[in-house]
Design an enzyme around this catalytic site. Structure first.
Site, PDB file in Angstrom:
ATOM      1  N   HIS A 135       0.840  -1.205   0.000  1.00 21.02           N
ATOM      2  CA  HIS A 135       0.000   0.000   0.000  1.00 21.02           C
ATOM      3  C   HIS A 135       0.869   1.247   0.000  1.00 21.02           C
ATOM      4  O   HIS A 135       1.744   1.417   0.857  1.00 21.02           O
ATOM      5  CB  HIS A 135      -0.947  -0.025   1.205  1.00 21.02           C
ATOM      6  CG  HIS A 135      -1.978  -1.099   1.070  1.00 21.02           C
ATOM      7  ND1 HIS A 135      -2.418  -1.873   2.105  1.00 21.02           N
ATOM      8  CD2 HIS A 135      -2.639  -1.521  -0.048  1.00 21.02           C
ATOM      9  CE1 HIS A 135      -3.325  -2.730   1.653  1.00 21.02           C
ATOM     10  NE2 HIS A 135      -3.472  -2.541   0.345  1.00 21.02           N
ATOM     11  N   GLU A 138       1.739   3.621   3.090  1.00 20.94           N
ATOM     12  CA  GLU A 138       2.253   3.004   4.316  1.00 20.94           C
ATOM     13  C   GLU A 138       3.779   3.030   4.302  1.00 20.94           C
ATOM     14  O   GLU A 138       4.442   2.000   4.203  1.00 20.94           O
ATOM     15  CB  GLU A 138       1.666   1.593   4.441  1.00 20.94           C
ATOM     16  CG  GLU A 138       0.137   1.648   4.512  1.00 20.94           C
ATOM     17  CD  GLU A 138      -0.567   0.314   4.347  1.00 20.94           C
ATOM     18  OE1 GLU A 138       0.096  -0.739   4.362  1.00 20.94           O
ATOM     19  OE2 GLU A 138      -1.808   0.334   4.191  1.00 20.94           O
ATOM     20  N   HIS A 263       2.654  -3.903   6.778  1.00 19.40           N
ATOM     21  CA  HIS A 263       1.694  -2.848   6.433  1.00 19.40           C
ATOM     22  C   HIS A 263       1.685  -1.853   7.592  1.00 19.40           C
ATOM     23  O   HIS A 263       2.364  -2.023   8.594  1.00 19.40           O
ATOM     24  CB  HIS A 263       0.289  -3.446   6.267  1.00 19.40           C
ATOM     25  CG  HIS A 263       0.088  -4.196   4.998  1.00 19.40           C
ATOM     26  ND1 HIS A 263      -0.666  -3.708   3.956  1.00 19.40           N
ATOM     27  CD2 HIS A 263       0.538  -5.412   4.583  1.00 19.40           C
ATOM     28  CE1 HIS A 263      -0.665  -4.576   2.964  1.00 19.40           C
ATOM     29  NE2 HIS A 263       0.051  -5.631   3.309  1.00 19.40           N
ATOM     30  N   GLU A 339       0.903  -5.128  11.051  1.00 17.93           N
ATOM     31  CA  GLU A 339       0.510  -3.723  10.917  1.00 17.93           C
ATOM     32  C   GLU A 339       1.368  -2.939  11.902  1.00 17.93           C
ATOM     33  O   GLU A 339       1.270  -3.137  13.114  1.00 17.93           O
ATOM     34  CB  GLU A 339      -0.976  -3.539  11.255  1.00 17.93           C
ATOM     35  CG  GLU A 339      -1.926  -4.285  10.328  1.00 17.93           C
ATOM     36  CD  GLU A 339      -2.209  -3.541   9.014  1.00 17.93           C
ATOM     37  OE1 GLU A 339      -1.669  -2.439   8.799  1.00 17.93           O
ATOM     38  OE2 GLU A 339      -2.982  -4.091   8.206  1.00 17.93           O
TER      39      GLU A 339
END
Ligand code: 0X9
Ligand code: ZN
Length: 381
Positions: A135, A138, A263, A339
């Site tokens: 992404h 990010e 991420h 994450e």
């Protein structure tokens, strides 16, 4: 039309939070907790959510963050596609016996996709992969795998790294989506998520983390959408994108024993499945991956005291076609999505101040090492 960042709560039992995620509303979901969801929405859409019975509070922090942190100096701490290439080349040239830079494909706009192979033996049957930046926005997800590669090379003559590099190979792909990433460096586009595919309806971008070929396209909801202009557009077919094909072909060639993909944000350690709420059926696999995620979260916390929550991916929200569903579904290997920082939108969300790159890497190093250890040294834990 103006987009805003909103904190959405449920105000009536007729409008539960879970329904927000399972309806095809075209929302850009940033954060999910038991009592609220943070979204980026068009103003008109926000009005519609209120009419449906949701509480919608606009968070003003994004503009503040964009002007405070998305400045030249803040950006200078992070790699661009070009400086990443330079630094990966420099690492490979400084360690020619154990590092090799591989072009594994090209992006939609023709940028090279780079993988650094680290290890003494070529074609080893013990291999592990770290991925970053599916992404675009990010940015921290480039820096953690990059620093892992740098650290492994700088510590290659002491155990445990020396032992790992004798026994196997570690592959690092810090930027799977360079086109999207470069787009976030142009004015007004810091929060772009997808790649830069021109879609048939004139919109731009496929979500690379919905484009993998396991259970691809089986959901049609906000967090996994068939509408090309949506933030989570799954693409016209599995592996329609050169970025996901490059990862697919690398994984197929090297048969990794484990895949970890970075991420941001929310501080989570996620394991399959993402497409369905039931756990993986194989008891031994489930036990192993859950135990690994829990241990990784413990190790993160041990460094600077930050909590990362271990959980099944679909508990965050359901998606079909993400990276780790595919690596587990196709190859049955340990597959984890981390994450990274920060914990919430109020801490900046996708815009992490550059001073936090180093502590974020520090807190993730022991967890990354644990992942390598369990994949390259099975049976020794
Ligand atoms: O939505 C994603 O692709 C990931 N979150 S992010 O905010 N970085 O975009 C999470 C993917 C994990 N899989 C599922 N939640 N099913
Ligand atoms: Zn992401």
């Amino acid at each position: 039309m103006a987009a805003l960042i909103a904190r959405v709560t449920s105000t009536t039992p007729e409008a539960p939070l879970a329904r927000l995620l399972t309806a095809p509303l075209g929302l850009d979901v940033w954060e999910v907790t038991p009592d609220h969801v943070v979204l980026q929405v068009e103003e008109a859409q926000a009005g519609r959510l209120e009419a449906m019975g949701y509480g919608v509070e606009q968070l003003r922090m994004t503009e503040a963050y964009l002007s405070t942190f998305a400045t030249g100096t803040a950006e200078s701490g992070y790699h661009t596609a070009a400086t990443l290439e330079q630094d990966l080349r420099r690492l490979a040239e400084a360690h020619p016996d154990i590092a090799e830079l591989h072009g594994i494909g090209r992006s939609v706009e023709g940028r090279p996709l780079w993988a650094l192979r680290i290890g003494e033996r070529r074609g080893s049957d013990r291999t592990v992969a770290f991925l970053g930046c599916h992404h675009a926005r990010e940015w921290i997800s480039v820096e953690v795998p990059y620093r892992l590669a740098e650290h492994l090379l700088e510590h290659s003559s002491a155990d445990p790294v020396q032992r790992w590099l004798q026994q196997g190979e570690i592959w690092v792909v810090p930027m799977v989506n360079p086109d999207g990433h470069e787009h976030t460096r142009t004015p007004g586009n810091r929060l772009w998520r997808k790649n830069r595919r021109r879609n048939r309806d004139g919109s731009v971008g496929v979500d690379p983390n919905r484009n993998y070929g396991y259970m691809w396209g089986t959901l049609d909801i906000s967090t996994s959408s068939h509408v090309p202009s949506d933030q989570t557009y799954v693409g016209p077919r599995a592996f329609s994108e050169p970025e996901t094909r490059a990862v697919r072909d690398l994984v197929a060639r090297r048969l990794f024993g484990g895949v970890l993909t970075y991420h941001s944000y929310s501080q989570l350690v996620l394991y399959p499945w993402g497409y369905i709420s039931r756990p993986v059926r194989d008891e031994a696999d489930l036990h192993a991956v859950r135990d690994l995620a829990e241990e990784m979260a413990r190790l993160v916390k041990g460094v600077h005291g930050n909590s990362y929550t271990p959980q099944q991916s679909s508990q965050l929200y359901p998606t079909a076609g993400d990276t780790t569903d595919w690596t587990y579904g196709e190859y049955a290997v340990p597959s984890i999505t981390v994450e990274l920082r920060p914990a919430s939108a109020l801490d900046g969300g996708f815009i992490l101040p550059a001073e936090q790159i180093e502590p974020c890497w520090e807190e993730n190093r022991p967890a990354a090492f644990e992942f390598v250890r369990r994949v390259l040294e099975p049976g020794e834990s």
